[in-house]
Scaffold this motif. Structure first.
Motif, short mmCIF file in Angstrom:
data_model
loop_
_atom_site.label_atom_id
_atom_site.label_comp_id
_atom_site.label_asym_id
_atom_site.label_seq_id
_atom_site.Cartn_x
_atom_site.Cartn_y
_atom_site.Cartn_z
N ILE A 18 17.01 5.73 -5.30
CA ILE A 18 16.74 5.79 -6.57
C ILE A 18 16.74 4.46 -7.32
N GLN A 19 15.71 4.09 -8.08
CA GLN A 19 15.55 2.83 -8.74
C GLN A 19 15.83 2.96 -10.53
N ASP A 20 16.80 2.23 -11.03
CA ASP A 20 17.04 2.32 -12.38
C ASP A 20 16.15 1.62 -13.20
N LEU A 21 15.14 2.29 -13.92
CA LEU A 21 13.89 1.67 -14.35
C LEU A 21 14.42 0.95 -15.71
N GLU A 22 15.66 1.08 -16.24
CA GLU A 22 16.05 0.79 -17.41
C GLU A 22 17.01 -0.50 -17.21
N ASP A 23 17.56 -0.70 -16.00
CA ASP A 23 18.26 -1.79 -15.61
C ASP A 23 17.32 -3.10 -15.37
N LYS A 24 17.25 -4.00 -16.03
CA LYS A 24 16.38 -5.27 -15.84
C LYS A 24 16.83 -6.31 -15.21
N GLY A 25 18.09 -6.07 -14.43
CA GLY A 25 18.83 -6.77 -13.47
C GLY A 25 18.14 -6.65 -12.13
N LYS A 26 18.74 -7.42 -11.23
CA LYS A 26 18.18 -7.46 -9.63
C LYS A 26 18.99 -6.10 -8.97
N ASN A 27 20.13 -5.75 -9.69
CA ASN A 27 20.77 -4.42 -8.86
C ASN A 27 20.27 -3.13 -9.36
N GLY A 28 18.97 -3.00 -9.73
CA GLY A 28 18.54 -1.61 -10.40
C GLY A 28 18.53 -0.73 -9.26
N SER A 29 18.67 -0.98 -8.07
CA SER A 29 18.32 0.05 -7.23
C SER A 29 19.41 0.65 -6.45
N TRP A 30 19.47 1.81 -6.11
CA TRP A 30 20.77 2.38 -5.32
C TRP A 30 20.45 2.17 -4.00
N LYS A 31 21.42 2.31 -3.12
CA LYS A 31 21.19 2.12 -1.73
C LYS A 31 20.49 3.24 -1.00
N TRP A 32 19.72 3.18 -0.03
CA TRP A 32 18.94 4.36 0.62
C TRP A 32 20.19 5.18 1.19
N GLU A 33 19.84 6.47 0.84
CA GLU A 33 20.95 7.71 1.38
C GLU A 33 20.19 8.42 2.18
N ALA A 58 22.93 14.76 -19.18
CA ALA A 58 23.23 13.98 -20.24
C ALA A 58 23.21 12.61 -19.86
N ASP A 59 23.40 12.10 -18.37
CA ASP A 59 23.20 10.77 -17.89
C ASP A 59 21.85 10.45 -17.66
N LYS A 60 20.87 11.19 -17.76
CA LYS A 60 19.25 10.98 -17.31
C LYS A 60 18.72 9.85 -18.05
N LYS A 61 18.26 9.01 -17.12
CA LYS A 61 17.66 7.68 -17.51
C LYS A 61 16.14 7.67 -16.81
N SER A 62 15.51 6.55 -17.13
CA SER A 62 14.06 6.40 -16.43
C SER A 62 14.38 5.84 -15.17
N ILE A 63 14.01 6.86 -14.19
CA ILE A 63 14.31 6.30 -12.83
C ILE A 63 13.16 6.41 -12.02
N LYS A 64 12.96 5.93 -10.82
CA LYS A 64 12.05 5.97 -9.79
C LYS A 64 12.80 6.48 -8.44
#
Length: 516
Positions: A371-386, A405-411
């Motif tokens: 999962i990639q956090d599209l709202e995180d503009k930094g380099k660590n916006g992606s979660w590790k493969w699970e 409640a925690d929902k963000k724009s994600i890919k």
């Protein structure tokens, strides 16, 4: 014919009548007549001067025949001509008219009748076909033939058929008669590599006629057993092919054979034929290609004499079955999201759901998701493969739940794995905010299906649509092209209980409609 009739009449006229015997006689005595022809009979008066030809009438069954059909030969002979039009047997009578002084006790002396038996000239038999089956390791000496009878028959004039078989150049000749449209002839041995001449003769009392003659090499009539020992070999390194081997049903000195092959997935009723150009040759193996991996196939093989343009194909061999090896999935998983039930937003969760790839090419044993956090503009916006193992046979898999409640724009990135490898990667963007819904959503039943229609949302172009429905306690979805404006639900539905969403592909909560 006329001289024979006159001779018969002369003999009858010269013979003294026995006590109680009629003074009239009709010739011919026992005619068999062809329907559709004219028949002429002669009535002769003999050994009496009480009556003349002028006193005679002709009667067919119970009907007096009109005088226009009479011809007077002389004072003691009278002809009649009638048209034979019906099939039933009838009596033709010659009798003396009643006149003054006619004594009823003498009535039997002045009447005579003959039975008219009727029939048809035999028709020429058509579509003669003959066959010799394989008997153990050789071809049977019995030649079985059938044909189409032509024309009509009556009970009085039945047609007999004689099957004639001649071997060339040996001269062996056999025949067999029947009243049916098929029979068989037994030769001394089957005449391998010799010619045969076969024909049928139809005959009855009215005539005879022959069918067309079949003059062919003996192999033209042969039908062998199907190929035996059909074996399918599945090779791990060839997931889209199967190797087929079989055994010739008869030794080549008797017949050289060609083959045809058909196959289908197990449970299907639709066979696929291998192109004849690939198999119409003297072979004992063949490789089926372009098959679906991890699929059980049913294969059948047939054969025929290669040396004749005609020949009979054998029956199909018994089914041979085999599963192709697994291959890595060739299509990506199907991704979507559902919002789980809950009393308020703090209890609700977004479920990331997927289906197995359409072309899984084997049993899916795990998924890998990132999962990639599209709202995180930094380099660590992606979660590790699970890695997510598959522990059930369900058609849908919940990969992850995220509190609403925690929902963000994600890919979301997901790949499916089987024992042979990894599928192409599926990608789904889940926006933080709901997007505009489709407009004027309509759902209606039509011919046992649910039809849907809608208009696109305003303000933003759509890449594709997702139709989502709930049927009973089951949720499901399907994707539709961005130009689609109406479709039908392709999945399973429970009767009378359905709930439908249509959403733009980015996951907006959109127009909803319950239906019954």
């Amino acid at each position: 014919m006329e001289s024979a009739t006159l001779l018969l009449l002369a003999c009858l006229a010269s013979a003294p009548p026995a006590r109680g015997v009629s003074h009239l006689v009709i010739a011919p005595q026992s005619p068999v007549l062809e329907i559709g022809t004219n028949f002429m009979a002669t009535c002769m008066i003999f050994n009496t001067s009480e009556v003349t030809a002028d006193d005679l009438d002709w009667k067919l069954s119970e009907t007096i025949i009109p005088k226009e059909q009479y011809t007077k030969i002389n004072s003691s002979a009278l002809n009649v001509t009638i048209r034979i039009t019906t099939e039933n047997s009838e009596w033709l009578f010659c009798l003396c008219k009643e006149k003054p002084g006619y004594v009823s006790l003498n009535k039997g002396k002045f009447i005579h009748g003959i039975s008219l038996k009727k029939g048809y000239h035999p028709g020429k038999p058509e579509n003669l076909s003959c066959i010799a089956h394989q008997d153990k390791t050789v071809i049977s000496k019995i030649i079985m033939c059938k044909w189409d009878p032509v024309g009509r028959q009556t009970t009085d004039v039945p047609t007999t058929y004689t099957l004639n078989v001649k071997v060339i150049p040996s001269g062996e000749f056999k025949n067999e008669s029947t009243s049916e449209n098929s029979t068989q002839v037994a030769l001394e041995i089957f005449p391998d590599h010799l010619n045969m001449e076969i024909w049928v003769e139809a005959h009855n009392i009215l005539g005879r006629i022959e069918s067309e003659h079949l003059k062919e090499d003996a192999g033209w009539f042969v039908k062998t057993n199907p190929p035996s020992n059909v074996i399918i070999i599945s090779e791990e390194s060839f997931p889209t092919s199967l190797l087929i081997n079989w055994t010739h049903p008869i030794a080549e000195p008797y017949l050289k054979l060609i083959y045809k092959i058909r196959f289908c997935p197990q449970g299907s009723q639709s066979w696929t034929d291998v192109p004849p150009a690939d198999t119409a040759k003297d072979i004992q193996s063949f490789r089926l290609q372009n098959l679906q991996p991890d699929t059980v196939y049913v294969v059948q093989v047939s054969c025929k004499n290669a040396r004749d343009r005609h020949g009979y194909w054998s029956d199909w061999s018994t089914n041979a079955t085999k599963r192709t090896p697994e291959d890595k999935p060739s299509s990506k998983p199907e991704l979507w999201t559902f919002v789980s039930d809950g009393g308020n937003i703090n209890e609700q969760r977004v479920q990331i759901i997927c289906k197995d790839p359409v072309f899984a090419n084997g049993k899916i044993n795990r998924f890998e998701m990132k999962i990639q956090d599209l709202e995180d503009k930094g380099k660590n916006g992606s979660w590790k493969w699970e890695s997510i193992p598959v522990n059930s046979s369900s058609s849908q898999h919940i990969l992850k739940e995220i509190p609403l409640a925690d929902k963000k724009s994600i890919k979301v990135y997901v790949s499916a794995f089987n024992s042979a490898g990894q599928s192409p990667e599926a990608v789904l963007v889940i926006p933080a905010k709901e997007l505009a819904p489709v407009e004027e959503l309509k759902v209606w039943p039509h011919e046992g299906q649910l039809q849907l229609g809608w208009k696109p949302p305003k303000g933003r172009p759509v890449s594709e649509y997702v139709v989502e429905w709930v049927s009973g306690d089951q949720r499901d979805w399907q994707r539709e092209n961005r130009n689609t404006r109406h479709t039908f639900i392709k999945g399973n539905l429970f009767h009378f209980v359905s709930f439908v969403n249509i959403c733009p592909a980015w996951g907006a909560v959109c127009g909803q409609l319950g239906c019954t």
